[in-house]
Design an enzyme around this catalytic site. Structure first.
Site, PDB file in Angstrom:
ATOM      1  CB  THR A   1      -1.140  -0.018   1.285  1.00  0.00           C
ATOM      2  OG1 THR A   1      -1.827  -1.137   1.068  1.00  0.00           O
ATOM      3  CG2 THR A   1      -1.651   1.307   1.331  1.00  0.00           C
TER       4      THR A   1
ATOM      5  CG  ASP B   1      -1.722  -6.691  -2.563  1.00  0.00           C
ATOM      6  OD1 ASP B   1      -1.560  -7.387  -1.641  1.00  0.00           O
ATOM      7  OD2 ASP B   1      -2.876  -5.888  -2.576  1.00  0.00           O
ATOM      8  CB  SER B   2       2.671  -8.019   0.657  1.00  0.00           C
ATOM      9  OG  SER B   2       1.562  -8.028   1.580  1.00  0.00           O
ATOM     10  CB  SER B   3      -2.188 -10.882  -1.360  1.00  0.00           C
ATOM     11  OG  SER B   3      -2.711  -9.836  -0.337  1.00  0.00           O
TER      12      SER B   3
ATOM     13  CB  THR C   1       0.090  -4.101   6.117  1.00  0.00           C
ATOM     14  OG1 THR C   1      -1.035  -4.208   5.370  1.00  0.00           O
ATOM     15  CG2 THR C   1       0.990  -2.694   6.319  1.00  0.00           C
ATOM     16  CG  ASP C   2      -2.749  -7.582   3.142  1.00  0.00           C
ATOM     17  OD1 ASP C   2      -3.036  -6.959   4.333  1.00  0.00           O
ATOM     18  OD2 ASP C   2      -3.205  -7.785   1.817  1.00  0.00           O
TER      19      ASP C   2
ATOM     20  CD  GLN D   1      -8.120 -22.890  17.722  1.00  0.00           C
ATOM     21  OE1 GLN D   1      -9.100 -22.321  18.191  1.00  0.00           O
ATOM     22  NE2 GLN D   1      -8.242 -24.094  17.130  1.00  0.00           N
ATOM     23  CB  CYS D   2      -4.403 -18.624  22.807  1.00  0.00           C
ATOM     24  SG  CYS D   2      -5.892 -19.374  23.240  1.00  0.00           S
TER      25      CYS D   2
HETATM   26  N1  ASP Z   1      -2.720  -5.622   0.388  1.00  0.00           N
HETATM   27  C1  ASP Z   1      -1.659  -4.653   0.569  1.00  0.00           C
HETATM   28  C2  ASP Z   1      -0.374  -5.699   0.674  1.00  0.00           C
HETATM   29  O1  ASP Z   1      -0.265  -6.314   1.435  1.00  0.00           O
HETATM   30  C3  ASP Z   1      -1.883  -4.148   2.029  1.00  0.00           C
HETATM   31  C4  ASP Z   1      -1.092  -3.312   2.545  1.00  0.00           C
HETATM   32  O2  ASP Z   1       0.099  -3.151   2.408  1.00  0.00           O
HETATM   33  O3  ASP Z   1      -1.276  -2.441   3.762  1.00  0.00           O
HETATM   34  O4  ASP Z   1       0.439  -5.194  -0.109  1.00  0.00           O
END
Ligand code: ASP
Length: 337
Positions: free
Chosen positions: A14, A59-61, A91-92, A273-274
């Site tokens: 992002t 996109d890090s996804s 961030t993902d 899971q916690c």
């Molecule tokens: N979908 C974005 C990513 O992980 C989200 C982000 O960067 O905040 O690349």
């Protein structure tokens, strides 16, 4: 006095995205020109910066093991030329990448700091400017010899944190390990919790693709589902268990599938899971049954650390006995049993 030299690797996320008709997407050249237009990035008190935009911004996804290998190799090649490294990342999956690199860059003696933002740099109210300046300053001055993640005034150990908020600025938490540093009026480094400087030289180990899975245990889970998860060629399975590492142990079929798979060499890991606390397979009969079935204790590891550590160990070893033993041994600050 010589200025510190910082290498910034911009992988996507992002932070440098632009709004398109299909939502935010990375855009080549956009972040660098936005940075050049900001007077504070021309400030003399900043270290010397080399900014490298990667040819294929993502996109890090879409991050893969191949991206981790390229990133780790890039750092290794430039290791002697810089005092610290900042990785701009989405961030993902940032916590996965930070954990992966913490294992891949053994004997790291310089700061490698991941950061990104929830709002693109070029937009009003963006958190990118603060995250980036904080990460640059910590990379230049902290000398923390770890892969870490800096977000919203806090520096976390890279293999101990997780993304817990998809929209707030304080997007990460490190539930089981203290923060490495915090940034307010002053930069406060928590020296007692930082790894020691290594005595040996940086060593890179690449990630190789291996079949692993994670399975979230829930009331009513069917043994058939587990059976499918354990089919060849799976080499490792992380069970996300209840509380201190418990499963529905009355389900004899479920338990048998786990112990049979363990016996034929599948590395099965018990991760809770916690979010905070740790696995203790002596606490309850419903957890002890897993210990008796040869399941490995993931202690207080975050799921991101657990997955990347298992992938990394499978990249180097074939013997499940060694992998199981290493999985619950602390290698770079990622686990406490
Ligand atoms: N979908 C974005 C990513 O992980 C989200 C982000 O960067 O905040 O690349």
């Amino acid at each position: 006095m010589n200025k510190s030299r910082i290498y910034i690797a911009y992988t996507g996320g992002t932070i440098g995205m632009k709004h398109t008709e299909h939502g935010h997407a990375p855009c080549s050249g956009y972040l660098e020109s936005a940075l050049r237009a900001q007077p504070e990035f021309q400030n003399d008190s900043l270290p010397d910066i080399v900014f490298q935009e990667y040819p294929n911004l993502i996109d890090s996804s879409n991050i893969t093991l191949q991206h981790w290998n390229e990133l780790a190799e890039d750092i290794q090649q430039r290791y002697d030329d810089f005092d610290g490294f900042v990785i701009l990342h989405g961030t993902d999956t940032m916590a996965y990448s930070a954990a992966a690199l913490s294992f891949m860059l053994q004997n790291l003696g310089k700061p490698v700091i991941f950061t990104g933002s929830q709002i693109p740099f070029a937009e009003l109210r963006s958190d990118a400017r603060d995250n980036l300046i904080g990460a640059i300053q910590l990379a230049a001055s902290s000398k923390i010899p770890e892969v870490s993640l800096y977000f919203h005034n806090t520096l976390y150990r890279g293999n101990c944190c997780t993304k817990t908020d998809s929209s707030g600025f304080a997007a990460y938490q490190s539930p089981n390990y203290p923060n490495l540093a915090s940034v307010g009026i002053d930069i406060k480094i928590n020296h007692q919790v930082i790894l020691e400087q290594p005595s040996e030289r940086l060593k890179l180990t690449r990630m190789e693709h291996n079949e692993i899975g994670t399975l979230h245990i829930f009331p009513g889970i069917s043994a058939k589902v587990l059976e499918n998860y354990l089919r060849q060629p799976v080499k490792g399975l992380i069970l996300l268990t209840y509380g201190s590492g418990n499963i529905p142990s009355d389900d004899a079929e479920l338990v048998k599938l786990i112990s049979n798979a363990s016996a034929r060499g599948v590395v099965i890991v018990n991760c809770s899971q916690c979010l905070s606390g740790k696995v203790n397979m002596s606490a309850y009969e419903t957890g002890n049954i897993l210990e008796r079935a040869g399941v490995v204790n993931a202690g207080d590891m975050m799921l991101e650390a657990c997955i990347t550590k298992l992938l990394w160990l499978l990249s180097q070893h074939q013997d499940p006995i060694i992998i199981r033993q290493q999985m619950s041994t602390e290698l770079c600050g990622e686990i406490r049993l």
